[in-house]
Design a protein around this motif. Structure first.
Motif, mmCIF file in Angstrom:
data_model
loop_
_atom_site.group_PDB
_atom_site.id
_atom_site.type_symbol
_atom_site.label_atom_id
_atom_site.label_comp_id
_atom_site.label_asym_id
_atom_site.label_seq_id
_atom_site.Cartn_x
_atom_site.Cartn_y
_atom_site.Cartn_z
ATOM 1 N N TYR A 151 0.745 -0.996 0.029
ATOM 2 C CA TYR A 151 -0.168 0.045 0.004
ATOM 3 C C TYR A 151 0.859 1.161 0.143
ATOM 4 O O TYR A 151 1.824 1.372 0.596
ATOM 5 C CB TYR A 151 -1.083 -0.002 1.306
ATOM 6 C CG TYR A 151 -1.808 1.273 1.503
ATOM 7 C CD1 TYR A 151 -2.529 1.664 0.317
ATOM 8 C CD2 TYR A 151 -1.879 1.706 2.671
ATOM 9 C CE1 TYR A 151 -3.226 2.775 0.443
ATOM 10 C CE2 TYR A 151 -2.938 2.632 2.900
ATOM 11 C CZ TYR A 151 -3.491 3.170 1.941
ATOM 12 O OH TYR A 151 -4.286 4.335 2.101
ATOM 13 N N TRP A 152 0.681 2.188 -0.947
ATOM 14 C CA TRP A 152 1.396 3.417 -1.069
ATOM 15 C C TRP A 152 1.872 4.022 0.171
ATOM 16 O O TRP A 152 2.790 4.508 0.303
ATOM 17 C CB TRP A 152 0.798 4.350 -2.364
ATOM 18 C CG TRP A 152 -0.029 4.849 -1.847
ATOM 19 C CD1 TRP A 152 -1.564 4.450 -2.237
ATOM 20 C CD2 TRP A 152 -0.468 6.083 -1.280
ATOM 21 N NE1 TRP A 152 -2.461 5.353 -1.621
ATOM 22 C CE2 TRP A 152 -1.903 6.459 -1.361
ATOM 23 C CE3 TRP A 152 0.476 7.098 -0.820
ATOM 24 C CZ2 TRP A 152 -2.440 7.727 -0.596
ATOM 25 C CZ3 TRP A 152 -0.219 8.303 -0.114
ATOM 26 C CH2 TRP A 152 -1.581 8.443 -0.091
ATOM 27 N N ALA A 153 0.715 4.225 1.034
ATOM 28 C CA ALA A 153 0.878 5.116 2.098
ATOM 29 C C ALA A 153 1.878 4.455 3.363
ATOM 30 O O ALA A 153 2.097 5.094 4.258
ATOM 31 C CB ALA A 153 -0.563 5.433 2.739
ATOM 32 N N LYS A 154 2.214 3.275 3.117
ATOM 33 C CA LYS A 154 2.844 2.325 4.167
ATOM 34 C C LYS A 154 4.299 2.106 3.424
ATOM 35 O O LYS A 154 5.236 1.369 3.869
ATOM 36 C CB LYS A 154 2.157 1.163 4.414
ATOM 37 C CG LYS A 154 1.034 1.435 5.254
ATOM 38 C CD LYS A 154 1.006 2.408 6.459
ATOM 39 C CE LYS A 154 -0.369 2.533 7.306
ATOM 40 N NZ LYS A 154 -0.167 3.503 8.378
#
Length: 348
Positions: free
Chosen positions: A125-128
Motif C-alpha cells: 500500500y503506497w501510504a505504508k
C-alpha cells in the motif's frame, strides 16, 4: 479445482479479506468453479477486523488449509509486527514447497517478516511504502505499482488493487477471456498490467468536466483499425496534448500504451476462444501482422501465440490445433524458454 488458502491476520482489513472469495469465486471453467477458497487463521473462530466499525470475521478453517492449497494469500492487516509465529511458519513451508504465495495491501509486511521477500521485488500500500522500505531493506520495493510478480511470490498494493491481483491470477491460471468475464461480473476494470500506477491524479480534469470514457469505448470497437492519437483526439474533440494529459490522468497510461494493452488483450481472447489463424487474429486485434502479434504477446506472457493457445484455449474446435502446438512447445521448438514451456505443459 485450484485450491486457495486466505490467511486472516488480525486485525484484518475486512475489505481485503473479502476480495479473493468475491473475485476468484466467480471464475468458472467449462461450467465448473475454477477455485475453492478457504479463509483460515491459527485458531478458527472470530478474528478481529480493522476499521472504525470494529467488525469481527468468523473464520472456519485452521492453518491446515495452507498445507493443501495451491495458492496462499495474506490479506491486509493493521499489524506491522509481532505476527503469530504459526502464520510465519506456514508461509515459509508453503513457499519452500513451491506453492504460489501472494499478499494484498499490508499483507506484504507479513511475507517480508517471514523472509519470503528478501532479494525480491515487491510492492505494498503506497501510504505504508516508506515504513516498509525502512523495515525491510533487503526487499526491492516498487512503490506505486498495482502488483508485482517475482517468481512464485506476488504482492499487490492496497484495497482495490487486490482485485487487480486476483484478476491477474485468474488470467495466469485460466486465460484473459475468463479473467475479463469475471471482471464484468464484479464490475471491475478489465485485467490491468501490474506496472500501472496505484493511483491517478484525478479521474476527470477539473477544467473540462468530461472524461474520455466515450472515446475509449469508441476505440475498443475499432481496435482492428489503424487508430492514431490524431484520430482519438478528433473523436474527443480535444488537442493531442490535452488527450495525452487526460489519458494519463484517467488511466495512468499514454493513449498509445493504452491502445497496445487493449490490442494484446483482444488477441489473447481470440487465441483462447477461437481457432482463427494467426494472421486473422493479428488483423482483428489491430496488431497488423503475425510477427507483431508474436513480439507483443511474447513480451507480455513469455509465450508465442501458438504456445499461448495451447495453454489457454477454451474453444472445443480449437483443441486439436492447440494440441499440436503444445507438442511442439514441449519439444522446445515453439516455447519462448524452457521455464515457460514447463508452465504451458503444466497448465494444459
Amino acid at each position: 479445482m485450484h485450491r486457495v488458502a486466505v490467511i486472516a491476520v488480525p486485525p484484518a482489513t475486512t475489505f481485503d479479506l473479502a476480495i479473493p472469495e468475491l473475485v476468484l469465486g466467480q471464475a468458472e471453467v467449462d461450467g465448473r468453479p475454477g477455485y475453492e477458497v478457504r479463509v483460515c487463521s491459527p485458531r478458527p473462530g472470530p478474528v478481529a477486523g480493522y476499521g472504525r466499525t470494529s467488525l469481527h470475521v468468523a473464520v472456519a478453517h485452521g492453518l491446515e488449509a495452507v498445507d493443501v492449497a495451491d495458492t496462499v494469500i495474506v490479506t491486509g492487516t493493521a499489524a506491522r509486527d509481532d505476527f503469530d509465529p504459526r502464520i510465519l511458519t506456514a508461509l515459509r513451508r508453503a513457499a519452500a514447497a513451491g506453492k504460489r504465495v501472494a499478499s494484498i495491501c499490508t499483507g506484504a509486511f507479513v511475507l517480508a517478516e517471514a523472509g519470503l521477500l528478501d532479494g525480491r521485488e515487491a510492492t505494498t500500500y503506497w501510504a505504508k511504502s516508506a515504513e516498509f522500505a525502512g523495515r525491510f531493506p533487503a526487499v526491492t520495493l516498487r512503490a506505486g505499482v498495482l502488483y508485482v510478480e517475482d517468481g512464485n511470490i506476488l504482492t499487490s498494493a492496497g484495497l482495490s488493487a487486490g482485485i487487480d491481483l486476483c484478476l491477474h491470477l485468474i488470467r495466469k491460471d485460466y486465460g484473459v477471456a475468463t479473467a475479463n468475464a469475471v471482471a464484468r461480473l464484479v464490475v471491475a476494470a478489465p485485467v490491468r498490467l501490474g506496472g500501472q500506477a496505484q493511483f491517478i491524479a484525478a479521474p476527470v480534469l477539473p477544467e473540462s468536466g468530461a472524461s474520455l470514457a466515450a472515446t475509449r469505448a469508441w476505440a475498443l470497437a475499432r481496435l482492428h483499425e489503424p487508430l492514431t492519437r490524431t484520430a482519438l483526439a478528433a473523436h474527443a474533440r480535444v488537442s493531442i496534448r490535452t488527450l495525452t494529459r487526460r489519458f494519463a490522468a484517467e488511466t495512468g497510461l499514454t493513449p498509445l500504451q493504452w491502445l497496445l494493452d487493449q490490442r494484446v488483450n483482444r488477441a489473447q481472447e481470440l487465441l483462447e476462444t477461437t481457432d482463427l489463424p494467426m494472421d486473422r487474429i493479428a488483423q482483428l486485434s489491430g496488431l497488423a501482422t503475425p510477427d507483431s502479434l508474436r513480439r507483443h504477446l511474447s513480451r507480455r506472457t513469455g509465450l508465442t501465440p501458438a504456445a499461448y493457445r495451447a495453454a489457454f484455449t477454451r474453444s472445443a474446435s480449437g483443441r486439436d490445433v492447440a494440441a499440436g502446438a503444445l507438442r511442439r512447445a514441449a519439444a522446445g521448438r515453439d516455447a519462448a524458454s524452457p521455464s515457460v514451456q514447463h508452465r504451458a505443459v503444466a497448465r494444459r
